[in-house]
Write a protein that holds these residues in place. Structure first.
Motif, mmCIF file in Angstrom:
data_model
loop_
_atom_site.group_PDB
_atom_site.id
_atom_site.type_symbol
_atom_site.label_atom_id
_atom_site.label_comp_id
_atom_site.label_asym_id
_atom_site.label_seq_id
_atom_site.Cartn_x
_atom_site.Cartn_y
_atom_site.Cartn_z
ATOM 1 N N ARG A 290 -15.075 10.490 -4.710
ATOM 2 C CA ARG A 290 -14.865 10.653 -3.275
ATOM 3 C C ARG A 290 -16.092 10.369 -2.417
ATOM 4 O O ARG A 290 -15.980 10.275 -1.197
ATOM 5 C CB ARG A 290 -14.344 12.068 -2.972
ATOM 6 N N ILE B 158 -2.869 10.266 -6.106
ATOM 7 C CA ILE B 158 -2.349 9.171 -5.296
ATOM 8 C C ILE B 158 -1.197 8.526 -6.055
ATOM 9 O O ILE B 158 -1.400 7.876 -7.091
ATOM 10 C CB ILE B 158 -3.449 8.144 -4.980
ATOM 11 N N LEU C 95 -5.402 3.825 -3.343
ATOM 12 C CA LEU C 95 -5.861 3.832 -1.962
ATOM 13 C C LEU C 95 -6.542 2.502 -1.648
ATOM 14 O O LEU C 95 -7.555 2.161 -2.247
ATOM 15 C CB LEU C 95 -6.835 4.988 -1.739
ATOM 16 N N TYR C 96 -5.979 1.773 -0.712
ATOM 17 C CA TYR C 96 -6.508 0.481 -0.276
ATOM 18 C C TYR C 96 -7.136 0.681 1.103
ATOM 19 O O TYR C 96 -6.433 0.899 2.089
ATOM 20 C CB TYR C 96 -5.392 -0.552 -0.179
ATOM 21 N N CYS C 97 -8.454 0.628 1.163
ATOM 22 C CA CYS C 97 -9.157 0.784 2.441
ATOM 23 C C CYS C 97 -9.521 -0.602 2.976
ATOM 24 O O CYS C 97 -10.117 -1.407 2.254
ATOM 25 C CB CYS C 97 -10.429 1.604 2.264
ATOM 26 N N ARG D 298 1.197 3.465 -2.681
ATOM 27 C CA ARG D 298 0.225 2.471 -2.208
ATOM 28 C C ARG D 298 -0.179 2.899 -0.802
ATOM 29 O O ARG D 298 0.533 2.654 0.171
ATOM 30 C CB ARG D 298 0.860 1.081 -2.176
ATOM 31 N N LEU D 299 -1.312 3.549 -0.721
ATOM 32 C CA LEU D 299 -1.804 4.051 0.559
ATOM 33 C C LEU D 299 -2.770 3.042 1.173
ATOM 34 O O LEU D 299 -3.521 2.375 0.457
ATOM 35 C CB LEU D 299 -2.517 5.385 0.378
ATOM 36 N N ASN E 158 -9.042 2.331 -4.899
ATOM 37 C CA ASN E 158 -9.401 3.684 -5.326
ATOM 38 C C ASN E 158 -8.181 4.352 -5.951
ATOM 39 O O ASN E 158 -7.117 4.412 -5.336
ATOM 40 C CB ASN E 158 -9.871 4.501 -4.121
ATOM 41 N N VAL F 88 -5.720 2.729 4.356
ATOM 42 C CA VAL F 88 -6.542 3.327 5.405
ATOM 43 C C VAL F 88 -7.294 2.208 6.106
ATOM 44 O O VAL F 88 -7.806 1.285 5.455
ATOM 45 C CB VAL F 88 -7.532 4.357 4.820
ATOM 46 N N LEU G 52 -6.221 11.943 3.861
ATOM 47 C CA LEU G 52 -6.914 11.760 2.578
ATOM 48 C C LEU G 52 -7.669 13.016 2.185
ATOM 49 O O LEU G 52 -7.662 13.430 1.019
ATOM 50 C CB LEU G 52 -7.894 10.594 2.662
#
Length: 339
Positions: free
Chosen positions: A307, A86, A29-31, A89-90, A299, A92, A76
């Motif tokens: 979380r 996961i 998870l790439y925020c 490659r997400l 993440n 947000v 999410l």
């Protein structure tokens, strides 16, 4: 000619290496976190909250859609509830603070791109519009005539004269954030007194932040609205009781005004010293599902241990697509959120 040819080859090699590393970036998870969209030169306040221009933001959105599976924070939360791992490659997209340009500029662009972003707002700034403390520090640096400033209880003075306006404001903000001996209002009052600015009045923060009607429109049209506490005070500087008030009452206020469930929070400032393990327990107690920090990194999961301290890449200084990729590549080896 040979020198130019060699230089060109070196640039090509570096670009090729970066592109290969980007292609090989791992699942997770790439925020990507923003504050303001616009130009710092147009403001009297903190220039560091201007993440990028409207043009850059459009380029970033194309990059996210092209190279990631862009998901909403609600998706999410569903992954967490269903205990799904996961496997892609997400990406947000989030915004902190709730400045008016989030509504006027970012929101229409997100809608047009078909992307849901998360907006974290401090409810006091919607209920009682005023200049936030970090913008007040920016105003102080811009108007101070002294080269350094030192509060009576600080061990060292802070240089506010040398370097770019971004660097000068950043230095003073760092000192203010690290000082947990006084409340934010007291620190700002002392700064103005020491710098002889207490007789000067800042411009009124007219329309600096989103209002409730605008926020409701965004929530009703697919944007995720989360808490950034009541007052944006640094939580680790507060007692347990005050932290819980900041977390619980901001959630309640948002839910009342927006008629929706508020399930996420972003820690004000968000660095390692701005929240504690106890803070994370209070986040859970207040009924949040996810909490976001302001620490860079990827993440790998949404487990109980992770979380409430999700990492986000800060978008700053009008970063280009190339600079954004470079920033992400730099953190591939800093995986601290493993199961």
């Amino acid at each position: 000619m040979n020198i130019k040819g060699s230089s060109r080859s070196a640039i090509e090699i570096i670009s090729g290496h970066m592109a290969l590393k980007w292609q090989r970036r791992p699942n997770g998870l790439y925020c990507f976190n923003y504050h303001r969209i616009g130009h710092a030169a147009d403001s009297e306040f903190d220039p560091n909250v201007f993440s990028c221009s409207e043009e850059r933001f459009a380029q970033h959105l194309k990059l996210y859609k092209q190279d990631f599976d862009v998901v909403s924070i609600d998706e999410l939360i569903a992954l967490h509830i269903n205990r799904q791992k996961i496997k892609e490659r997400l990406a947000v997209i989030t915004f902190d603070d709730g400045y008016i340009d989030n509504y006027l500029v970012a929101y229409p662009m997100l809608k047009s791109a078909g992307i849901s972003a998360g907006f974290f707002v401090s409810t006091d700034y919607i209920d009682k519009p005023e200049t936030p403390w970090w913008d007040e520090v920016g105003w102080i640096v811009r108007h101070a005539e002294a080269k350094t400033v030192k509060l009576p209880h600080w061990s060292q003075p802070v240089n506010i004269a040398d370097g770019s306006i971004r660097m000068r404001v950043r230095r003073l903000l760092r000192a203010v954030k690290q000082d947990n001996s006084l409340g934010m209002t007291e620190k700002l009052t002392q700064l103005k007194q020491v710098l002889q600015l207490d007789s000067k009045h800042m411009p009124k923060p007219t329309d600096l932040f989103i209002n409730w009607a605008q926020l409701k429109e965004m929530a009703d049209n697919g944007m995720h609205i989360g808490s950034h506490t009541l007052s944006h005070n640094i939580l680790s500087h507060l007692s347990v009781e005050k932290q819980l008030i900041e977390l619980a009452q901001s959630k309640q206020r948002l839910e009342t005004m927006l008629n929706c469930n508020v399930s996420s929070v972003a820690y004000p400032v968000g660095g390692t010293d701005s929240f504690t393990q106890e803070t994370q327990q209070l986040v859970h107690q207040a009924g949040y599902q996810l909490a976001f920090s302001f620490m860079s990194g990827v993440n790998t999961d949404l487990s109980v241990n992770n979380r409430f301290q999700l990492r986000r890449f800060p978008i700053e200084e009008d970063a280009s697509r190339w600079q954004l990729k470079q920033m992400v590549n730099r953190f591939f080896t800093l995986w601290t959120n493993e199961i």
